[in-house]
Scaffold this active site. Structure first.
Site, PDB file in Angstrom:
ATOM      1  N   LYS A 252       7.360   8.731   4.564  1.00  0.00           N
ATOM      2  CA  LYS A 252       8.303   9.824   4.345  1.00  0.00           C
ATOM      3  C   LYS A 252       8.869  10.255   5.710  1.00  0.00           C
ATOM      4  O   LYS A 252       9.688   9.564   6.277  1.00  0.00           O
ATOM      5  CB  LYS A 252       7.640  10.931   3.552  1.00  0.00           C
ATOM      6  N   THR A 282      -3.960  -7.399   2.131  1.00  0.00           N
ATOM      7  CA  THR A 282      -3.357  -7.710   3.420  1.00  0.00           C
ATOM      8  C   THR A 282      -2.914  -6.421   4.100  1.00  0.00           C
ATOM      9  O   THR A 282      -2.371  -5.523   3.464  1.00  0.00           O
ATOM     10  CB  THR A 282      -2.150  -8.644   3.232  1.00  0.00           C
TER      11      THR A 282
END
Length: 406
Positions: A252, A282
């Site tokens: 954000k 990952t």
């Protein structure tokens, strides 16, 4: 003998799923995606099928994803380290940037340790589920308007829970008092709630936690970068350091990707060692982490202070212009400006007209993100927005609302 009768027809593939989608469409709740490719050289704008539009609903609150320092850090890191880390944190995926970033986050929030995840959603679900399952006797007290990721983490754990009325200290205290003092407890809540833009009574909740032997888990997702002297969130703004766990995100106001939790060393080491969503995935590429470090350096600097000041000033200007135009909105004390447009079909029509006729994109928010009848736009007003742009947005919105009153 071969029958001349037609063989029985097989049931339609995915019939139940198709019916569910048809129901969403009939109720006006089917979600359409608006393709927008952001323009780094023209902040606040994007390309929509080749057409330049203004975006008024991004969570990139400060415009950091297009800050020169952040972009250059990611480009330079990509050229040096490549586009990926090649595995999970356990298998060659922990970079030096992971170590540096987690150390910085721990200090920033005055905690012993921080742990970086691939997203804020994953951070909440994995941390809550893992810790609560390890202590099944812990009872959870969760705010009624908590984000889905918090709800999912609590629900998946299977622990006993009480949902207290939103920001209602009386309801929370009654529920806490009903449990034995020695029973482990965890209060889960947010600092800034994104749909209404309101702020939790953090200090008072910490007082209750001390009184009733509870720990606290605070989601600062929508406050990171935009609240506090150095952008560390509402807790930093009010000088509150008693929160047990602080969750934040990079996707954000920081303008990159990922999430994290900061808190005591032993619980977060336990999460690191047991959470499937941390172990078996990952990791974030080194280049993105270097961009995050560059963004946090700006956010924590005097430039970051100016960006926050301009963001809040623009949000206040937007609220004034909406009031002058007679447009209903929630008088939120934060940087978020929820504009009320009741009616699921109506809010979508107004959104589509703004895009088609005025090249303004603001995403409709409807059920289940908000109750039916509480449909809205969640408007964000970045620091670089001009007064002229704000006026034009309000004028276009006022025209669309007047032409579609119900």
């Amino acid at each position: 003998m071969i029958s001349t009768l037609d063989p029985p027809r097989a049931p339609e593939a995915y019939a139940a799923l198709r019916a569910g989608l048809d129901q969403l469409k009939a109720e006006g709740l089917y979600r359409d995606f608006v393709a927008c490719s952001y323009l780094a050289a023209d902040r606040g704008h994007a390309l929509h099928h080749g057409r330049r539009i203004q975006v008024w609903c991004t969570n990139d609150y400060l415009g950091m994803s297009q800050h020169r320092d952040v972009m250059h850090a990611q480009l330079a890191s990509t050229l040096r380290h490549g586009t990926g880390n090649g595995g999970s944190r356990n298998i060659a995926g922990t970079s030096e940037a992971h170590v540096e970033l987690e150390a910085l986050l721990a200090v920033w929030h005055a905690k012993e340790r921080a742990l970086v995840f691939t997203s804020g959603y994953v951070a909440n679900v994995e941390t809550l589920t893992t810790l609560l399952r390890a202590e099944p006797e812990t009872m959870v007290f969760s705010d009624a308007l908590n984000h889905r990721s918090l709800i999912e983490g609590v629900r998946t754990s299977g622990n006993a829970k009480h949902i207290f009325a939103h920001n209602d200290l009386t309801d929370l205290e009654l529920a806490l008092a009903a449990q034995p003092l020695e029973r482990p407890k965890l209060i889960v809540f947010e600092s800034v709630y994104s749909m209404d833009g309101d702020v939790a009574p953090i200090r008072e909740i910490c007082d209750l936690a001390e009184r009733y032997n509870a720990r606290t888990y605070l989601d600062e997702t929508h406050a990171i970068g935009v609240q506090g002297p150095t952008g560390a969130g509402v807790c930093e703004t009010i000088g509150e350091d008693r929160i047990t766990f602080v969750q934040g995100v990079f996707g954000k106001a920081v303008g990159t990707t990922g999430g994290y939790v900061a808190g005591p060393d032993v619980p977060l080491d336990y999460v690191r060692s047991h959470a499937p969503g941390f172990i078996f995935t990952t990791t974030i590429p080194r280049a993105s982490l270097d961009a995050t470090l560059a963004s946090l350096a700006v956010i924590r600097s005097p430039e970051g202070v100016r960006l926050r000041e301009d963001l809040h000033a623009n949000a206040e200007l937007m609220r004034r212009r909406l009031t002058e135009a007679g447009i209903a909105h929630v008088p939120a004390p934060s940087h978020l400006v929820p504009v009320l447009v009741p009616g699921g079909a109506r809010v979508k029509r107004v959104s589509r007209r703004l895009l088609d006729e005025f090249s303004i994109y603001v995403q409709p928010i409807n059920f289940p993100s908000v109750p039916k009848g509480g449909e809205r736009f969640r408007v964000t007003v970045a620091p670089f927005r001009t007064e002229q742009q704000i006026d034009r947005f309000v004028e276009a919105l006022a025209q669309c609302l007047a032409d579609d009153p119900s």
